[in-house]
Motif scaffolding. Structure first.
Motif, PDB file in Angstrom:
ATOM      1  N   ALA A  90       0.820  -1.218   0.000  1.00  0.00           N
ATOM      2  CA  ALA A  90       0.000   0.000   0.000  1.00  0.00           C
ATOM      3  C   ALA A  90       0.852   1.266   0.000  1.00  0.00           C
ATOM      4  CB  ALA A  90      -0.954  -0.003   1.200  1.00  0.00           C
ATOM      5  N   GLN A  93       2.227   1.760  -3.436  1.00  0.00           N
ATOM      6  CA  GLN A  93       1.135   2.245  -4.291  1.00  0.00           C
ATOM      7  C   GLN A  93       0.935   3.744  -4.081  1.00  0.00           C
ATOM      8  OE1 GLN A  93      -0.989   1.059  -6.588  1.00  0.00           O
ATOM      9  NE2 GLN A  93      -0.855  -1.154  -6.438  1.00  0.00           N
ATOM     10  N   GLN A  94       0.907   4.199  -2.839  1.00  0.00           N
ATOM     11  CA  GLN A  94       0.702   5.619  -2.569  1.00  0.00           C
ATOM     12  C   GLN A  94       1.824   6.457  -3.184  1.00  0.00           C
ATOM     13  OE1 GLN A  94      -0.408   6.708   1.382  1.00  0.00           O
ATOM     14  NE2 GLN A  94      -0.053   8.865   1.026  1.00  0.00           N
ATOM     15  N   ASN A 141      -4.786  -8.957  -4.758  1.00  0.00           N
ATOM     16  CA  ASN A 141      -4.574  -7.818  -3.865  1.00  0.00           C
ATOM     17  C   ASN A 141      -3.942  -6.640  -4.599  1.00  0.00           C
ATOM     18  OD1 ASN A 141      -5.616  -9.400  -1.812  1.00  0.00           O
ATOM     19  ND2 ASN A 141      -3.611 -10.105  -1.161  1.00  0.00           N
ATOM     20  N   PHE A 144      -6.677  -4.788  -6.416  1.00  0.00           N
ATOM     21  CA  PHE A 144      -7.458  -4.041  -5.428  1.00  0.00           C
ATOM     22  C   PHE A 144      -6.719  -2.790  -4.970  1.00  0.00           C
ATOM     23  CE2 PHE A 144      -7.994  -3.002  -0.943  1.00  0.00           C
ATOM     24  CZ  PHE A 144      -9.313  -2.574  -0.956  1.00  0.00           C
ATOM     25  N   LEU A 145      -5.453  -2.935  -4.569  1.00  0.00           N
ATOM     26  CA  LEU A 145      -4.691  -1.791  -4.058  1.00  0.00           C
ATOM     27  C   LEU A 145      -4.503  -0.704  -5.118  1.00  0.00           C
ATOM     28  CD1 LEU A 145      -2.004  -3.623  -1.900  1.00  0.00           C
ATOM     29  CD2 LEU A 145      -3.878  -2.171  -1.069  1.00  0.00           C
ATOM     30  N   THR A 146      -4.285  -1.112  -6.366  1.00  0.00           N
ATOM     31  CA  THR A 146      -4.125  -0.138  -7.449  1.00  0.00           C
ATOM     32  C   THR A 146      -5.390   0.687  -7.610  1.00  0.00           C
ATOM     33  OG1 THR A 146      -2.562  -1.583  -8.604  1.00  0.00           O
ATOM     34  CG2 THR A 146      -3.614   0.161  -9.901  1.00  0.00           C
ATOM     35  N   HIS A 148      -7.949   0.887  -5.491  1.00  0.00           N
ATOM     36  CA  HIS A 148      -8.306   1.547  -4.229  1.00  0.00           C
ATOM     37  C   HIS A 148      -7.660   2.924  -4.165  1.00  0.00           C
ATOM     38  CE1 HIS A 148      -8.065   2.261   0.170  1.00  0.00           C
ATOM     39  NE2 HIS A 148      -9.267   1.744   0.140  1.00  0.00           N
ATOM     40  N   GLN A 149      -6.370   2.980  -4.463  1.00  0.00           N
ATOM     41  CA  GLN A 149      -5.646   4.248  -4.439  1.00  0.00           C
ATOM     42  C   GLN A 149      -6.165   5.196  -5.530  1.00  0.00           C
ATOM     43  OE1 GLN A 149      -3.304   6.887  -2.888  1.00  0.00           O
ATOM     44  NE2 GLN A 149      -3.078   4.855  -2.055  1.00  0.00           N
ATOM     45  N   ASN A 152      -9.883   6.447  -4.761  1.00  0.00           N
ATOM     46  CA  ASN A 152      -9.911   7.431  -3.680  1.00  0.00           C
ATOM     47  C   ASN A 152      -9.486   8.802  -4.196  1.00  0.00           C
ATOM     48  OD1 ASN A 152     -10.685   6.578  -0.901  1.00  0.00           O
ATOM     49  ND2 ASN A 152      -9.386   4.859  -1.480  1.00  0.00           N
TER      50      ASN A 152
END
Length: 163
Positions: A90, A93-94, A141, A144-146, A148-149, A152
């Motif tokens: 995460a 990713q950020q 995952n 999802f994380l890609t 999700h970031q 948002n």
């Protein structure tokens, strides 16, 4: 009037590839710039991701890529930038999405989640549990994380296009 002028001024400072590029109804634009897109691609270290990034750049699109290794730096990038990215982390990713926005000046029009991992060809009972977990971590995952970031950031932006 001042509100309208400041709105026009902010539009003028927006990079061309960040502006909405919806086709006019009933036709297409003759201007190549009218169809230029900003594109973020994961998994650009090699293979399909690298080929996609290179081809989109050849077509004139603004590309930002990410990959697990330093090989994510393409040998001869045309217009894009490539940053280290671990799709399963995460924090990585950020940092990557911060770099994407910084490089493009906006969120991309297109996101391609290309990072993928496959296990060695073997019967299921012979696949080590830890190897299977890595495959799931990257392929599920990581997606999802890609997003999700990205989502948002999209929801906080003033972009009006659909996702």
């Amino acid at each position: 009037m001042l509100g309208k002028a400041s709105s026009l001024l902010s539009m003028e400072t927006t990079p061309a590839h960040c502006k909405s590029r919806n086709r006019p109804s009933g036709g297409t634009s003759d201007s190549p710039e009218a169809m230029t897109k900003s594109i973020a691609i994961t998994g650009t270290s090699r293979g399909l991701g690298q080929a996609l990034a290179e081809r989109f750049e050849e077509l004139g699109h603004k590309v930002v890529g990410g990959g697990r290794t330093e090989a994510a730096q393409l040998s001869e990038p045309v217009s894009g930038r490539y940053f280290k990215l671990d799709v399963t982390d995460a924090d990585s990713q950020q940092r990557w999405w911060d770099s994407v926005e910084s490089e493009l000046g906006c969120l991309p029009h297109i996101v391609i989640v290309n990072a993928a991992l496959i296990n060695e060809s073997a019967p299921l009972w012979e696949v080590p549990v830890e190897e299977f977990r890595k495959v799931v971590d990257v392929n599920i995952n990581g997606v999802f994380l890609t997003f999700h970031q990205f989502l948002n950031r999209w929801m906080r932006s003033d972009r009006k296009e659909s996702v």
